[in-house]
Motif scaffolding. Structure first.
Motif, PDB file in Angstrom:
ATOM      1  N   VAL A  57      23.092  -8.438  21.601  1.00  0.00           N
ATOM      2  CA  VAL A  57      23.516  -9.540  22.462  1.00  0.00           C
ATOM      3  C   VAL A  57      23.289  -9.244  23.938  1.00  0.00           C
ATOM      4  CG1 VAL A  57      25.224 -10.367  20.804  1.00  0.00           C
ATOM      5  CG2 VAL A  57      25.921  -8.722  22.555  1.00  0.00           C
ATOM      6  N   ASP A  58      23.032  -7.983  24.269  1.00  0.00           N
ATOM      7  CA  ASP A  58      22.799  -7.636  25.670  1.00  0.00           C
ATOM      8  C   ASP A  58      21.921  -6.391  25.722  1.00  0.00           C
ATOM      9  OD1 ASP A  58      23.163  -8.023  28.489  1.00  0.00           O
ATOM     10  OD2 ASP A  58      24.488  -6.281  28.491  1.00  0.00           O
ATOM     11  N   THR A  59      21.020  -6.363  26.698  1.00  0.00           N
ATOM     12  CA  THR A  59      20.090  -5.246  26.845  1.00  0.00           C
ATOM     13  C   THR A  59      20.051  -4.795  28.286  1.00  0.00           C
ATOM     14  OG1 THR A  59      18.696  -6.108  25.047  1.00  0.00           O
ATOM     15  CG2 THR A  59      17.710  -4.481  26.518  1.00  0.00           C
ATOM     16  N   ASP A  60      20.289  -3.518  28.506  1.00  0.00           N
ATOM     17  CA  ASP A  60      20.195  -2.915  29.830  1.00  0.00           C
ATOM     18  C   ASP A  60      19.205  -1.757  29.727  1.00  0.00           C
ATOM     19  OD1 ASP A  60      20.494  -1.932  32.360  1.00  0.00           O
ATOM     20  OD2 ASP A  60      22.541  -1.201  32.095  1.00  0.00           O
ATOM     21  N   VAL A  61      17.933  -2.121  29.818  1.00  0.00           N
ATOM     22  CA  VAL A  61      16.837  -1.170  29.608  1.00  0.00           C
ATOM     23  C   VAL A  61      15.817  -1.375  30.718  1.00  0.00           C
ATOM     24  CG1 VAL A  61      14.990  -0.462  28.026  1.00  0.00           C
ATOM     25  CG2 VAL A  61      17.185  -1.200  27.112  1.00  0.00           C
ATOM     26  N   PRO A  62      15.251  -0.294  31.275  1.00  0.00           N
ATOM     27  CA  PRO A  62      14.226  -0.448  32.316  1.00  0.00           C
ATOM     28  C   PRO A  62      13.105  -1.379  31.889  1.00  0.00           C
ATOM     29  CG  PRO A  62      14.859   1.856  32.114  1.00  0.00           C
ATOM     30  CD  PRO A  62      15.533   1.123  30.976  1.00  0.00           C
ATOM     31  N   LEU A  76      20.592   0.961  27.358  1.00  0.00           N
ATOM     32  CA  LEU A  76      21.786   0.610  26.580  1.00  0.00           C
ATOM     33  C   LEU A  76      21.625  -0.785  25.985  1.00  0.00           C
ATOM     34  CD1 LEU A  76      24.780   1.390  25.838  1.00  0.00           C
ATOM     35  CD2 LEU A  76      25.445   0.077  27.871  1.00  0.00           C
ATOM     36  N   VAL A  77      21.908  -0.894  24.678  1.00  0.00           N
ATOM     37  CA  VAL A  77      21.947  -2.210  24.042  1.00  0.00           C
ATOM     38  C   VAL A  77      23.334  -2.402  23.444  1.00  0.00           C
ATOM     39  CG1 VAL A  77      19.477  -2.296  23.551  1.00  0.00           C
ATOM     40  CG2 VAL A  77      21.032  -1.320  21.856  1.00  0.00           C
ATOM     41  N   THR A  78      23.795  -3.641  23.485  1.00  0.00           N
ATOM     42  CA  THR A  78      25.098  -3.987  22.939  1.00  0.00           C
ATOM     43  C   THR A  78      24.905  -4.834  21.688  1.00  0.00           C
ATOM     44  OG1 THR A  78      26.082  -3.986  25.150  1.00  0.00           O
ATOM     45  CG2 THR A  78      27.319  -5.101  23.404  1.00  0.00           C
ATOM     46  N   LEU A 136      13.881  -2.708  18.084  1.00  0.00           N
ATOM     47  CA  LEU A 136      14.266  -1.786  19.151  1.00  0.00           C
ATOM     48  C   LEU A 136      13.360  -0.564  19.099  1.00  0.00           C
ATOM     49  CD1 LEU A 136      16.429  -1.158  21.368  1.00  0.00           C
ATOM     50  CD2 LEU A 136      17.728   0.010  19.575  1.00  0.00           C
ATOM     51  N   THR A 137      12.813  -0.185  20.253  1.00  0.00           N
ATOM     52  CA  THR A 137      11.951   0.989  20.341  1.00  0.00           C
ATOM     53  C   THR A 137      12.574   2.022  21.269  1.00  0.00           C
ATOM     54  OG1 THR A 137       9.896  -0.206  19.901  1.00  0.00           O
ATOM     55  CG2 THR A 137       9.704   1.861  21.102  1.00  0.00           C
ATOM     56  N   THR A 138      12.585   3.271  20.825  1.00  0.00           N
ATOM     57  CA  THR A 138      13.035   4.384  21.655  1.00  0.00           C
ATOM     58  C   THR A 138      11.886   5.371  21.771  1.00  0.00           C
ATOM     59  OG1 THR A 138      15.304   4.121  20.842  1.00  0.00           O
ATOM     60  CG2 THR A 138      14.766   6.185  21.958  1.00  0.00           C
ATOM     61  N   PRO A 139      11.332   5.534  22.974  1.00  0.00           N
ATOM     62  CA  PRO A 139      10.188   6.437  23.148  1.00  0.00           C
ATOM     63  C   PRO A 139      10.634   7.881  23.338  1.00  0.00           C
ATOM     64  CG  PRO A 139      10.696   5.388  25.229  1.00  0.00           C
ATOM     65  CD  PRO A 139      11.672   4.821  24.219  1.00  0.00           C
ATOM     66  N   PRO A 140       9.693   8.820  23.369  1.00  0.00           N
ATOM     67  CA  PRO A 140      10.052  10.218  23.626  1.00  0.00           C
ATOM     68  C   PRO A 140      10.704  10.390  24.997  1.00  0.00           C
ATOM     69  CG  PRO A 140       7.814  10.042  22.762  1.00  0.00           C
ATOM     70  CD  PRO A 140       8.251   8.651  23.083  1.00  0.00           C
TER      71      PRO A 140
END
Length: 239
Positions: free
Chosen positions: A223-228, A214-216, A26-30
């Motif tokens: 199990v689920d990914t709601d990411v642009p 959002l990831v679940t 999982l990556t979270t950018p600035p």
């Protein structure tokens, strides 16, 4: 930026081991708020502890900007955490005897900052207290503040060293819906204004609009990914 690269974490359970985090990348950018949700016991807090470098993964890597935290010594990890990671816990954990402003200033003392750095911290503390709407309350101690105000102080305190990564664990769990919404909006605002990579654990999806992605997680796995889409490409291209 923070990147979790195929991280796995297990804990002993009698003669076997329980998998708390199961091969997560999982990556979270600035300037991005990544929400993490899932049922109780799904591994959310364990994942946040890995991201905070409070524990090392059994396998995989935790990258804070370009530094692989999994390869650092305990002393190096503590320095990385102090300089680059801000943490907001479920409870504000403020020192009862200190004023709101002193809660922020004490971070400079604990960090062993130089006199010049302390001057910068003082300026940043006042700026942050203004940003979280507490300038008029800067001289008050925790007992004189509401729950929402105490959480605002905790957020400001986590940002006082200008970290590149902000980790937040259930910031609205002790607040009513209105105050919780205010805190979520504040975290989103500060993340975007200060280009912080923010990972936020939450069980309340009523605040979904304050999250950029959002990831679940269930049983330690996503199990689920709601990411642009553009961010999904970034994650796929990460280490």
């Amino acid at each position: 930026m923070i990147t979790l690269d195929h991280v796995t974490l297990t804990f002993p359970d009698g003669d076997s081991r329980i998998t708390a985090v199961d091969n997560i990348s999982l990556t979270t950018p600035p300037a991005f708020v990544m929400g993490i949700t899932g049922p109780s016991g799904s591994g959310k807090s364990s994942l946040l502890a890995l991201a905070a470098t409070l524990i090392h993964p059994d396998s995989g890597h935790v990258w804070i900007n370009d530094v692989d935290a999994a390869t650092l010594t305990a002393t190096e990890t503590a320095a990385l955490r102090r300089e680059h990671i801000g943490i907001v816990f479920q409870q504000s954990n403020l020192v009862p005897s200190l004023t709101a402003r002193e809660q922020l200033l004490v971070m400079a003392e604990l960090g062993g900052d130089s006199r010049r750095q302390r001057a910068t911290i003082r300026e940043r503390a006042d700026d942050l207290l203004h940003a979280v709407g507490l300038t008029e309350h800067s001289g008050k101690r925790p007992a004189q503040l509401s729950g929402g105000q105490r959480q605002r102080v905790a957020i400001a305190r986590a940002l006082v060293h200008a970290p590149s990564v902000l980790l937040v664990d259930e910031p609205t769990s002790a607040l009513d819906q209105e105050r919780g919404a205010e805190i979520m909006e504040l975290i989103s605002q500060l993340t975007h204004e200060r280009s912080t990579a923010t990972m936020l654990v939450t069980h309340d999806l009523g605040h979904r609009d304050s999250l950029d992605g959002l990831v679940t997680i269930v049983d330690g796995a996503i199990v689920d990914t709601d990411v642009p889409a553009e961010h999904q490409r970034l994650s796929a291209a990460s280490r």
